[in-house]
Design a protein around this motif. Structure first.
Motif, mmCIF file in Angstrom:
data_model
loop_
_atom_site.group_PDB
_atom_site.id
_atom_site.type_symbol
_atom_site.label_atom_id
_atom_site.label_comp_id
_atom_site.label_asym_id
_atom_site.label_seq_id
_atom_site.Cartn_x
_atom_site.Cartn_y
_atom_site.Cartn_z
ATOM 1 N N GLY A 4 0.784 -1.223 0.000
ATOM 2 C CA GLY A 4 0.000 0.000 0.000
ATOM 3 C C GLY A 4 0.818 1.276 0.000
ATOM 4 O O GLY A 4 0.272 2.374 0.187
ATOM 5 N N ILE A 5 2.118 1.164 -0.224
ATOM 6 C CA ILE A 5 3.020 2.327 -0.230
ATOM 7 C C ILE A 5 3.688 2.436 -1.601
ATOM 8 O O ILE A 5 4.141 1.427 -2.161
ATOM 9 N N ARG A 6 3.768 3.618 -2.129
ATOM 10 C CA ARG A 6 4.398 3.818 -3.431
ATOM 11 C C ARG A 6 5.923 3.742 -3.307
ATOM 12 O O ARG A 6 6.491 3.999 -2.249
ATOM 13 N N THR A 7 6.560 3.388 -4.421
ATOM 14 C CA THR A 7 8.021 3.292 -4.468
ATOM 15 C C THR A 7 8.562 4.303 -5.473
ATOM 16 O O THR A 7 7.813 4.908 -6.252
ATOM 17 N N LEU A 8 9.867 4.448 -5.491
ATOM 18 C CA LEU A 8 10.510 5.384 -6.414
ATOM 19 C C LEU A 8 10.269 5.023 -7.875
ATOM 20 O O LEU A 8 10.337 5.884 -8.753
ATOM 21 N N ASP A 9 9.984 3.752 -8.144
ATOM 22 C CA ASP A 9 9.766 3.311 -9.525
ATOM 23 C C ASP A 9 8.559 3.980 -10.161
ATOM 24 O O ASP A 9 8.424 3.980 -11.392
ATOM 25 N N GLU A 10 7.691 4.553 -9.365
ATOM 26 C CA GLU A 10 6.437 5.119 -9.881
ATOM 27 C C GLU A 10 6.523 6.604 -10.209
ATOM 28 O O GLU A 10 5.524 7.210 -10.607
ATOM 29 N N PHE A 11 7.718 7.194 -10.079
ATOM 30 C CA PHE A 11 7.839 8.643 -10.274
ATOM 31 C C PHE A 11 8.919 8.987 -11.288
ATOM 32 O O PHE A 11 9.971 8.344 -11.346
ATOM 33 N N SER A 12 8.641 10.017 -12.074
ATOM 34 C CA SER A 12 9.650 10.634 -12.929
ATOM 35 C C SER A 12 10.310 11.744 -12.104
ATOM 36 O O SER A 12 9.633 12.634 -11.591
ATOM 37 N N LEU A 13 11.617 11.669 -11.938
ATOM 38 C CA LEU A 13 12.291 12.530 -10.970
ATOM 39 C C LEU A 13 13.021 13.730 -11.564
ATOM 40 O O LEU A 13 13.320 14.679 -10.846
ATOM 41 N N ARG A 14 13.313 13.694 -12.844
ATOM 42 C CA ARG A 14 14.138 14.756 -13.414
ATOM 43 C C ARG A 14 13.496 16.129 -13.245
ATOM 44 O O ARG A 14 12.342 16.349 -13.599
ATOM 45 N N MET A 183 8.303 5.514 -0.376
ATOM 46 C CA MET A 183 9.431 5.086 0.445
ATOM 47 C C MET A 183 10.682 5.002 -0.414
ATOM 48 O O MET A 183 10.623 4.703 -1.610
ATOM 49 N N GLY A 184 11.833 5.285 0.218
ATOM 50 C CA GLY A 184 13.108 5.154 -0.462
ATOM 51 C C GLY A 184 13.549 3.703 -0.494
ATOM 52 O O GLY A 184 12.875 2.814 0.047
ATOM 53 N N ARG A 185 14.696 3.442 -1.117
ATOM 54 C CA ARG A 185 15.140 2.062 -1.302
ATOM 55 C C ARG A 185 15.474 1.359 0.012
ATOM 56 O O ARG A 185 15.206 0.162 0.177
ATOM 57 N N LEU A 186 16.069 2.084 0.969
ATOM 58 C CA LEU A 186 16.402 1.473 2.255
ATOM 59 C C LEU A 186 15.130 1.130 3.019
ATOM 60 O O LEU A 186 14.985 0.029 3.558
ATOM 61 N N PHE A 187 14.190 2.059 3.067
ATOM 62 C CA PHE A 187 12.920 1.825 3.745
ATOM 63 C C PHE A 187 12.216 0.630 3.099
ATOM 64 O O PHE A 187 11.709 -0.265 3.790
ATOM 65 N N GLU A 188 12.180 0.624 1.782
ATOM 66 C CA GLU A 188 11.515 -0.456 1.052
ATOM 67 C C GLU A 188 12.134 -1.811 1.397
ATOM 68 O O GLU A 188 11.425 -2.788 1.667
ATOM 69 N N LYS A 189 13.448 -1.864 1.402
ATOM 70 C CA LYS A 189 14.132 -3.130 1.685
ATOM 71 C C LYS A 189 13.881 -3.590 3.113
ATOM 72 O O LYS A 189 13.571 -4.763 3.362
ATOM 73 N N HIS A 410 -1.228 6.942 3.350
ATOM 74 C CA HIS A 410 -2.075 8.104 3.040
ATOM 75 C C HIS A 410 -1.470 8.888 1.886
ATOM 76 O O HIS A 410 -2.186 9.297 0.953
ATOM 77 N N GLY A 411 -0.171 9.078 1.921
ATOM 78 C CA GLY A 411 0.518 9.841 0.882
ATOM 79 C C GLY A 411 0.480 9.179 -0.482
ATOM 80 O O GLY A 411 0.681 9.853 -1.512
ATOM 81 N N ALA A 412 0.204 7.877 -0.514
ATOM 82 C CA ALA A 412 0.128 7.175 -1.808
ATOM 83 C C ALA A 412 -1.012 7.681 -2.665
ATOM 84 O O ALA A 412 -0.996 7.532 -3.891
ATOM 85 N N ALA A 413 -2.009 8.297 -2.034
ATOM 86 C CA ALA A 413 -3.183 8.779 -2.782
ATOM 87 C C ALA A 413 -3.082 10.258 -3.136
ATOM 88 O O ALA A 413 -3.963 10.804 -3.809
ATOM 89 N N ILE A 414 -2.022 10.922 -2.671
ATOM 90 C CA ILE A 414 -1.868 12.360 -2.915
ATOM 91 C C ILE A 414 -1.243 12.600 -4.281
ATOM 92 O O ILE A 414 -0.270 11.936 -4.662
ATOM 93 N N THR A 415 -1.798 13.543 -5.017
ATOM 94 C CA THR A 415 -1.195 13.969 -6.275
ATOM 95 C C THR A 415 -0.857 15.446 -6.159
ATOM 96 O O THR A 415 -1.504 16.197 -5.430
#
Length: 417
Positions: A4-14, A183-189, A410-415
């Motif tokens: 239920g938490i988004r990861t960095l893979d779901e965002f364009s960061l540039r 979540m960042g990679r460390l949190f995710e792991k 909660h933040g997973a639903a925020i745009t």
């Protein structure tokens, strides 16, 4: 999305300004202004490097020092220098958290640049006394100074501080109310690893619980036994002594005096209740060690001299525990078997840690003393996973929903507006 938490893979960061909360809290040598350890900083590097490499404007929020006593707070300036060396690139630093200077510095960031703000606990809202007294909801945390000043400058909030996930503070739980979050990679792991231990461990699943943090051990123990997570619990250190005292075993008056002097008497009753229900899954030491005139001595439980204090498990117990660990498929460890810092009382911990290095099962270690023992015996590379979290890990394994996990969901639903 995971759990239920988004990861960095779901965002364009540039080109995006990213607020990234990390946990770099390390012991500081105040005389030299240097850090005594850099383990937690090293653990943050993959997420920070990925954000920078992807072209994000990276703003790091971190704390330093015990969250109760102000005298323990310290600047994050030494952390910036260490992080720059580990990353091999510049890390800017500013002695401000959310004031005009910090906000201007954030606005000036270019793609790929990294800025570490000063200790967030210099802001009163981030202190645990503030957290405990006011008990702000996450919605109220979104209206604190820190969030209201920094959130408008950002496109994304990333939490990579699993070690602080049990804290309910604005830098950890407030930004998720107003910013897209992940979540960042460390949190995710770390979160996924401990979730696997709780939800579907390979069996047999063995917990090794020792050390002196009794409240944490008993809270976790009850949960993993009630839920059937642990097939066997191997006890050592003060945890074992309390169980043995509950069974009226002779562990030396020195051991009993220490338990009572430390106000742990209430846990003797709790240990008795747990053992009455789960005797088949709680393994207690067969023998114990004490030190007399600088020499290690051992005796079977119940046969220790009256006035001694037990400071380690004995050789027979170490062999039994080692065999159980080597045949396990999952092993979770929190706390040493004795006073491993001293040669006469380190045998139990050293033997158990060697078994952890030898087992083909997946090993998860948590807690400062466990990590210190691993480093002392040079076994870091032989362990399956070493968790940076202490309090967060224990609370998660006790069945508690961590405040930061709730906020990230909660933040997973925020745009972004």
């Amino acid at each position: 999305m995971r759990f239920g938490i988004r990861t960095l893979d779901e965002f364009s960061l540039r080109g995006k300004t990213v607020l990234c909360r990390v946990d770099m809290n390390q012991p500081v040598d105040r005389k030299t202004g240097t850090l005594k350890s850099i383990n937690r900083i090293r653990a943050c590097v993959p997420t920070i490097r990925e954000l920078s490499d992807q072209g994000a404007k990276v703003v790091l929020l971190a704390h330093q020092g015990s969250d109760i006593e102000y005298k323990n707070f310290y600047s994050t300036k030494p952390h910036a220098a260490v992080l720059a060396e580990l990353l091999g690139r510049e890390v800017q630093w500013i002695d401000d958290v959310c004031g005009p200077a910090a906000r201007q510095k954030i606005r000036e960031l270019q793609e790929g640049q990294i800025l570490l703000l000063d200790n967030v606990r210099f802001v009163s809202e981030e202190q645990t006394l503030f957290e405990m007294k006011l008990q702000l909801t996450h919605e109220q945390q979104a209206k604190t100074l820190l969030v209201e000043k920094l959130a408008p400058l950002a496109d994304l909030y990333v939490c990579d501080a699993f070690a602080a996930a049990h804290r309910d503070q604005p830098s950890l739980c407030g930004f998720e109310q107003v910013l897209p979050s992940c979540m960042g990679r460390l949190f995710e792991k770390e979160y996924c690893t401990v979730s696997q231990v709780m939800e579907a461990p390979d069996r047999p699943c063995v917990f090794v619980l020792g050390g002196a943090k009794i409240s944490d051990a008993f809270l976790m123990m009850k949960t993993v036994l009630d839920r059937g997570v642990a097939d066997q619990i191997l006890t050592g250190g003060l945890v074992a002594n309390i169980f043995l005292a509950a069974l009226n075993q002779q562990i030396g008056q020195g051991s009993v005096d220490f338990i009572l002097k430390s106000n742990y008497g209430e846990y003797i009753e709790k240990a008795g209740e747990l053992y009455a229900r789960y005797a088949d899954r709680i393994t207690l030491p067969e023998d114990l060690a004490w030190v007399e005139d600088g020499v290690r001595r051992e005796a079977p439980v119940g046969q220790l001299p009256a006035q001694v204090a037990a400071i380690d498990i004995g050789h027979k117990t170490a062999e039994t525990y080692g065999a159980a660990i080597r045949s396990a498929k999952t092993v979770f460890v929190n706390g040493p078997m004795g006073i491993f810092e001293q040669e006469p009382s380190e045998h139990g911990t050293k033997a158990v840690w060697n078994a952890l290095a030898q087992t083909e099962g997946f090993t998860v270690l948590g807690g400062g003393d466990s990590i210190t023992a691993t480093e002392k015996y040079g076994l870091t590379e032989q362990m399956g996973y070493i968790c940076t979290g202490g309090g967060a890990l224990i609370r998660f394994l006790s069945g508690e929903e961590l405040p930061v996990v709730k906020a990230l969901r909660h933040g997973a639903a925020i745009t972004k507006q």
